[in-house]
Scaffold this active site. Sequence first.
Site, PDB file in Angstrom:
ATOM      1  N   HIS A  17       0.719  -1.446  -0.307  1.00  0.00           N
ATOM      2  CA  HIS A  17       0.306   0.005   0.081  1.00  0.00           C
ATOM      3  C   HIS A  17       1.162   0.917  -0.024  1.00  0.00           C
ATOM      4  O   HIS A  17       0.414   2.507  -1.057  1.00  0.00           O
ATOM      5  CB  HIS A  17      -0.438  -0.035   0.997  1.00  0.00           C
ATOM      6  N   LYS A  41     -16.304  -6.068   5.360  1.00  0.00           N
ATOM      7  CA  LYS A  41     -15.521  -7.286   5.191  1.00  0.00           C
ATOM      8  C   LYS A  41     -15.713  -7.141   7.222  1.00  0.00           C
ATOM      9  O   LYS A  41     -15.665  -5.925   7.697  1.00  0.00           O
ATOM     10  CB  LYS A  41     -14.019  -7.387   5.358  1.00  0.00           C
ATOM     11  N   ARG A  90      -2.106  -6.137  -8.517  1.00  0.00           N
ATOM     12  CA  ARG A  90      -1.135  -6.877  -8.234  1.00  0.00           C
ATOM     13  C   ARG A  90      -0.944  -7.723  -9.472  1.00  0.00           C
ATOM     14  O   ARG A  90       0.024  -8.388  -9.466  1.00  0.00           O
ATOM     15  CB  ARG A  90      -0.541  -7.443  -6.539  1.00  0.00           C
ATOM     16  N   SER A 128      -2.837  -8.022   2.814  1.00  0.00           N
ATOM     17  CA  SER A 128      -3.182  -7.609   4.578  1.00  0.00           C
ATOM     18  C   SER A 128      -3.506  -9.053   4.924  1.00  0.00           C
ATOM     19  O   SER A 128      -3.674  -8.865   6.147  1.00  0.00           O
ATOM     20  CB  SER A 128      -4.214  -6.789   4.551  1.00  0.00           C
TER      21      SER A 128
HETATM   22  O1  PNS Z   1      -9.375  -2.322   0.051  1.00  0.00           O
HETATM   23  P1  PNS Z   1     -10.344  -2.800  -0.274  1.00  0.00           P
HETATM   24  O2  PNS Z   1     -11.157  -3.915   0.819  1.00  0.00           O
HETATM   25  O3  PNS Z   1     -10.434  -4.277  -1.719  1.00  0.00           O
HETATM   26  O4  PNS Z   1     -11.033  -1.842  -1.214  1.00  0.00           O
HETATM   27  C1  PNS Z   1     -12.243  -2.217  -1.476  1.00  0.00           C
HETATM   28  C2  PNS Z   1     -13.230  -0.644  -1.566  1.00  0.00           C
HETATM   29  C3  PNS Z   1     -13.071   0.283   0.063  1.00  0.00           C
HETATM   30  C4  PNS Z   1     -11.991  -0.053  -2.371  1.00  0.00           C
HETATM   31  C5  PNS Z   1     -14.659  -1.271  -2.294  1.00  0.00           C
HETATM   32  O5  PNS Z   1     -14.982  -1.836  -1.195  1.00  0.00           O
HETATM   33  C6  PNS Z   1     -15.469   0.224  -2.105  1.00  0.00           C
HETATM   34  O6  PNS Z   1     -15.519   1.281  -2.699  1.00  0.00           O
HETATM   35  N1  PNS Z   1     -16.369   0.372  -1.066  1.00  0.00           N
HETATM   36  C7  PNS Z   1     -17.113   2.347  -0.258  1.00  0.00           C
HETATM   37  C8  PNS Z   1     -19.075   1.307  -1.034  1.00  0.00           C
HETATM   38  C9  PNS Z   1     -19.003   2.032  -2.989  1.00  0.00           C
HETATM   39  O7  PNS Z   1     -18.266   3.035  -2.913  1.00  0.00           O
HETATM   40  N2  PNS Z   1     -18.916   0.570  -3.286  1.00  0.00           N
HETATM   41  C10 PNS Z   1     -19.563   0.106  -4.922  1.00  0.00           C
HETATM   42  C11 PNS Z   1     -18.001   0.700  -5.776  1.00  0.00           C
HETATM   43  S1  PNS Z   1     -18.145  -1.145  -5.855  1.00  0.00           S
END
Ligand code: PNS
Length: 159
Positions: A17, A41, A90, A128
Amino acid sequence: MRIAVYPGSFDPITYGHLDIIERAADLFDKVIVAVSVNSGKKPLFTIEERVEMITAECHHLKNVEVRHFRGLLVDFAVQNNARSIVRGLRAVSDFEYEFQMALTNRKLNAQLETIFLVSQPNYSFLSSSIVKEIASLGGDVSGFVSQNVANRLHNKYHR
Ligand code: PNS
């Protein structure tokens, strides 16, 4: 001013990150690391702990801010005048999910552009979840996260 958001769960922040944050900070005038409160999660670290850890890691980057958000990422981006969403890629296995998310976000707000930064090869295996698994089993995570994060992982699992 070119502002980007770099969203994620960051549970916890890894060197992978940090690499993306540093490179994004080079490309944009301001980068907002956006820690999701409700990513679906069940996190190991609280939102406050995750923000604290990232803030400590980014101390040397003067154009990086760390905030948390709930709700839709596109709404957070608009509220913060960001035009770009940065995500790290990645491996090919990331692509399907990232592609789906990028297209969904574009459908929700066509003004926002998702920019993918390809991970450095030495971090391309890192996540993570893997770091948490190693730490929970008493392994050495010092090559993957900072000493501060490693200590916090130790306190979560072995105190
Ligand atoms: O590190 P991660 O868990 O892959 O991040 C995922 C994240 C937080 C970027 C994604 O779940 C997110 O944007 N959540 C906010 C809710 C949202 O906007 N959802 C619609 C977009 S798919």
